[in-house]
Motif scaffolding. Structure first.
Motif, PDB file in Angstrom:
ATOM      1  N   THR A   1      10.850   5.682 -16.193  1.00  0.00           N
ATOM      2  CA  THR A   1      10.942   4.830 -15.008  1.00  0.00           C
ATOM      3  C   THR A   1      10.656   5.639 -13.750  1.00  0.00           C
ATOM      4  N   PRO A   2       9.727   5.203 -12.907  1.00  0.00           N
ATOM      5  CA  PRO A   2       9.404   5.974 -11.703  1.00  0.00           C
ATOM      6  C   PRO A   2      10.435   5.768 -10.602  1.00  0.00           C
ATOM      7  N   PRO A   3      10.478   6.668  -9.617  1.00  0.00           N
ATOM      8  CA  PRO A   3      11.408   6.504  -8.487  1.00  0.00           C
ATOM      9  C   PRO A   3      10.856   5.533  -7.434  1.00  0.00           C
ATOM     10  N   VAL A   4      10.064   4.594  -7.872  1.00  0.00           N
ATOM     11  CA  VAL A   4       9.449   3.582  -7.013  1.00  0.00           C
ATOM     12  C   VAL A   4       9.662   2.236  -7.697  1.00  0.00           C
ATOM     13  N   THR A   5      10.123   1.245  -6.963  1.00  0.00           N
ATOM     14  CA  THR A   5      10.329  -0.069  -7.550  1.00  0.00           C
ATOM     15  C   THR A   5       8.997  -0.803  -7.645  1.00  0.00           C
ATOM     16  N   LEU A   6       8.539  -1.030  -8.869  1.00  0.00           N
ATOM     17  CA  LEU A   6       7.261  -1.685  -9.093  1.00  0.00           C
ATOM     18  C   LEU A   6       7.469  -3.182  -9.321  1.00  0.00           C
ATOM     19  N   PRO A   7       6.480  -3.999  -8.967  1.00  0.00           N
ATOM     20  CA  PRO A   7       6.611  -5.440  -9.219  1.00  0.00           C
ATOM     21  C   PRO A   7       6.490  -5.752 -10.696  1.00  0.00           C
ATOM     22  N   GLY A   8       6.966  -6.900 -11.095  1.00  0.00           N
ATOM     23  CA  GLY A   8       6.771  -7.368 -12.463  1.00  0.00           C
ATOM     24  C   GLY A   8       5.369  -7.941 -12.621  1.00  0.00           C
TER      25      GLY A   8
ATOM     26  N   ASP B   1      -0.471  12.524   5.360  1.00  0.00           N
ATOM     27  CA  ASP B   1       0.552  11.485   5.320  1.00  0.00           C
ATOM     28  C   ASP B   1      -0.132  10.121   5.284  1.00  0.00           C
ATOM     29  N   GLN B   2       0.276   9.298   4.329  1.00  0.00           N
ATOM     30  CA  GLN B   2      -0.364   7.999   4.194  1.00  0.00           C
ATOM     31  C   GLN B   2       0.586   7.000   3.552  1.00  0.00           C
ATOM     32  N   PRO B   3       0.299   5.713   3.753  1.00  0.00           N
ATOM     33  CA  PRO B   3      -0.908   5.146   4.364  1.00  0.00           C
ATOM     34  C   PRO B   3      -0.954   5.316   5.874  1.00  0.00           C
ATOM     35  N   VAL B   4      -2.172   5.276   6.403  1.00  0.00           N
ATOM     36  CA  VAL B   4      -2.396   5.234   7.839  1.00  0.00           C
ATOM     37  C   VAL B   4      -2.626   3.772   8.207  1.00  0.00           C
TER      38      VAL B   4
ATOM     39  N   GLY C   1     -15.592  15.343 -21.235  1.00  0.00           N
ATOM     40  CA  GLY C   1     -15.332  14.082 -21.926  1.00  0.00           C
ATOM     41  C   GLY C   1     -14.031  13.411 -21.541  1.00  0.00           C
ATOM     42  N   LYS C   2     -13.377  13.893 -20.482  1.00  0.00           N
ATOM     43  CA  LYS C   2     -12.089  13.334 -20.071  1.00  0.00           C
ATOM     44  C   LYS C   2     -12.256  12.464 -18.832  1.00  0.00           C
ATOM     45  N   ALA C   3     -11.261  11.622 -18.616  1.00  0.00           N
ATOM     46  CA  ALA C   3     -11.284  10.728 -17.469  1.00  0.00           C
ATOM     47  C   ALA C   3      -9.879  10.612 -16.886  1.00  0.00           C
ATOM     48  N   VAL C   4      -9.836  10.238 -15.616  1.00  0.00           N
ATOM     49  CA  VAL C   4      -8.554   9.950 -14.960  1.00  0.00           C
ATOM     50  C   VAL C   4      -8.571   8.498 -14.505  1.00  0.00           C
ATOM     51  N   LEU C   5      -7.395   7.900 -14.435  1.00  0.00           N
ATOM     52  CA  LEU C   5      -7.280   6.529 -13.948  1.00  0.00           C
ATOM     53  C   LEU C   5      -7.302   6.513 -12.420  1.00  0.00           C
ATOM     54  N   CYS C   6      -7.782   5.413 -11.870  1.00  0.00           N
ATOM     55  CA  CYS C   6      -7.788   5.235 -10.415  1.00  0.00           C
ATOM     56  C   CYS C   6      -7.550   3.764 -10.112  1.00  0.00           C
ATOM     57  N   ASP C   7      -7.502   3.432  -8.831  1.00  0.00           N
ATOM     58  CA  ASP C   7      -7.282   2.049  -8.391  1.00  0.00           C
ATOM     59  C   ASP C   7      -5.952   1.522  -8.925  1.00  0.00           C
ATOM     60  N   TRP C   8      -4.877   1.917  -8.263  1.00  0.00           N
ATOM     61  CA  TRP C   8      -3.525   1.623  -8.721  1.00  0.00           C
ATOM     62  C   TRP C   8      -2.912   0.402  -8.031  1.00  0.00           C
ATOM     63  N   ASP C   9      -3.730  -0.422  -7.393  1.00  0.00           N
ATOM     64  CA  ASP C   9      -3.203  -1.578  -6.666  1.00  0.00           C
ATOM     65  C   ASP C   9      -2.460  -2.557  -7.568  1.00  0.00           C
ATOM     66  N   THR C  10      -2.810  -2.587  -8.848  1.00  0.00           N
ATOM     67  CA  THR C  10      -2.216  -3.571  -9.759  1.00  0.00           C
ATOM     68  C   THR C  10      -1.124  -2.979 -10.653  1.00  0.00           C
ATOM     69  N   VAL C  11      -0.697  -1.738 -10.386  1.00  0.00           N
ATOM     70  CA  VAL C  11       0.334  -1.132 -11.232  1.00  0.00           C
ATOM     71  C   VAL C  11       1.605  -1.983 -11.180  1.00  0.00           C
TER      72      VAL C  11
ATOM     73  N   VAL D   1       0.840  -1.203   0.000  1.00  0.00           N
ATOM     74  CA  VAL D   1       0.000   0.000   0.000  1.00  0.00           C
ATOM     75  C   VAL D   1       0.872   1.248   0.000  1.00  0.00           C
ATOM     76  N   ALA D   2       1.967   1.222   0.766  1.00  0.00           N
ATOM     77  CA  ALA D   2       2.883   2.363   0.798  1.00  0.00           C
ATOM     78  C   ALA D   2       3.505   2.609  -0.577  1.00  0.00           C
ATOM     79  N   ARG D   3       3.835   1.524  -1.268  1.00  0.00           N
ATOM     80  CA  ARG D   3       4.403   1.651  -2.617  1.00  0.00           C
ATOM     81  C   ARG D   3       3.385   2.285  -3.568  1.00  0.00           C
ATOM     82  N   THR D   4       2.128   1.849  -3.480  1.00  0.00           N
ATOM     83  CA  THR D   4       1.091   2.421  -4.335  1.00  0.00           C
ATOM     84  C   THR D   4       0.932   3.910  -4.073  1.00  0.00           C
ATOM     85  N   ALA D   5       0.898   4.303  -2.792  1.00  0.00           N
ATOM     86  CA  ALA D   5       0.750   5.718  -2.454  1.00  0.00           C
ATOM     87  C   ALA D   5       1.933   6.539  -2.973  1.00  0.00           C
ATOM     88  N   ALA D   6       3.150   6.005  -2.843  1.00  0.00           N
ATOM     89  CA  ALA D   6       4.336   6.714  -3.335  1.00  0.00           C
ATOM     90  C   ALA D   6       4.283   6.856  -4.852  1.00  0.00           C
TER      91      ALA D   6
END
Length: 301
Positions: A130-137, A90-93, A200-210, A66-71
């Motif tokens: 490449t983001p400054p966060v290590t994402l899973p494969g 400040d999160q996650p709580v 007519g625009k949208a934003v992405l949400c729910d980043w748990d699977t990034v 969760v901390a990785r997703t927030a970052a």
């Protein structure tokens, strides 16, 4: 006999309320008018007066995840990327080992985001550095195997069928030659994982699977949702035109689509004990796989 109510995020009602109240108090938010929005995976709750959405991660979720997703989302926000923004605390709580995040509430019209509206933010995501966060494969097959090992609602014969299908598809995907460079992918882009922002625009949400992976997986996911949940071919065609590439015309489409569908089915089968009413739909989808019915309409779970 009365069917048990689904447990939001794996929590019973009193436990969820206790975690919510303590977490909100920690960041100075009023939870007295809280209303559950979604609960099949995480517990997603709207604080009406605060206009903040609270997401209590599914019971058992690792706090580091969760901390990785927030970052990652903070990095997207700093980059000006079209994402639903985190609420400025400040999160996650963490309450009793359960991780919570807080998000700006974006009021939505009745109709969901159209597939074509996913194209621009998804294309932008696939082109990020490449983001400054290590994402899973990204690994659909590993996720399918974890689900198969945890499923208790299906008979042994059905589990054997799903296991053999997994092995067959793994063999097929080994020979797939991907057309796009590996990069950041959303992992589960679909109509319900995006929000309207007007014009007519949208934003992405729910980043748990990034994750880091092949963009083709994201594009196949959009196509599967259009085909399986009744949005229709024209809906998907509008997405492909807006994105600039049609994954269904690529030779690797069929095994990827089959793997994505199998992951959706096995994930829902693993969660049946939290939502008993979903069993009949899971069984119907499995039977559709047996018949190789690629046009069977699915009901949303």
């Amino acid at each position: 006999m009365t069917e048990a109510a689904p447990a939001p995020g794996g929590y019973d009602e009193s436990e969820m309320q206790q975690v919510l109240k303590r977490g909100c108090t920690a960041v100075g938010l009023d939870s007295s008018d809280a209303r559950l929005l979604r609960g099949h995976t995480n517990a997603v709750i709207l604080l009406e007066k605060e206009q903040v959405v609270v997401k209590i991660a599914r019971k058992g979720t690792r706090i580091d995840d969760v901390a990785r997703t927030a970052a990652f989302v903070r990095w997207l926000m700093d980059s000006g990327f079209p994402t639903v923004p985190l609420h400025p605390v400040d999160q996650p709580v963490v309450v009793d080992g359960h991780a919570m995040t807080f998000w700006t509430y974006l009021p939505q019209p009745d109709k969901p985001v159209a597939a074509a509206q996913l194209a621009q933010p998804l294309h932008a995501l696939h082109g990020l550095s490449t983001p400054p966060v290590t994402l899973p494969g990204h690994d659909n097959l590993a996720a399918i195997r974890r689900s198969l090992a945890a499923i208790t609602c299906l008979p042994r014969e059905a589990l054997l069928f799903l296991t053999e299908l997994t092995e067959h598809l793994e063999s097929e995907v080994r020979s797939v030659e991907f057309a796009m460079p590996e990069g950041i992918i959303q992992g589960d882009p679909q109509h319900r994982n995006a929000l309207h922002i007007g014009d007519g625009k949208a934003v992405l949400c729910d980043w748990d699977t990034v994750a880091v992976g092949q963009p083709e997986w994201d594009l196949v996911t959009v196509e599967v949702h259009c085909r399986r949940f009744g949005h229709g071919q024209q809906h998907y065609a509008a997405f492909a035109d807006a994105y600039g590439w049609d994954v269904t015309r690529w030779p690797g489409y069929r095994p990827l689509a089959a793997i994505r569908e199998l992951r959706m089915i096995t994930t829902n089968a693993r969660k049946v004990h939290h939502a008993p009413g979903s069993l009949a739909e899971v069984e119907r989808r499995v039977e559709g796989l047996r018949r190789q019915d690629t046009r069977l309409q699915w009901n949303i779970l």
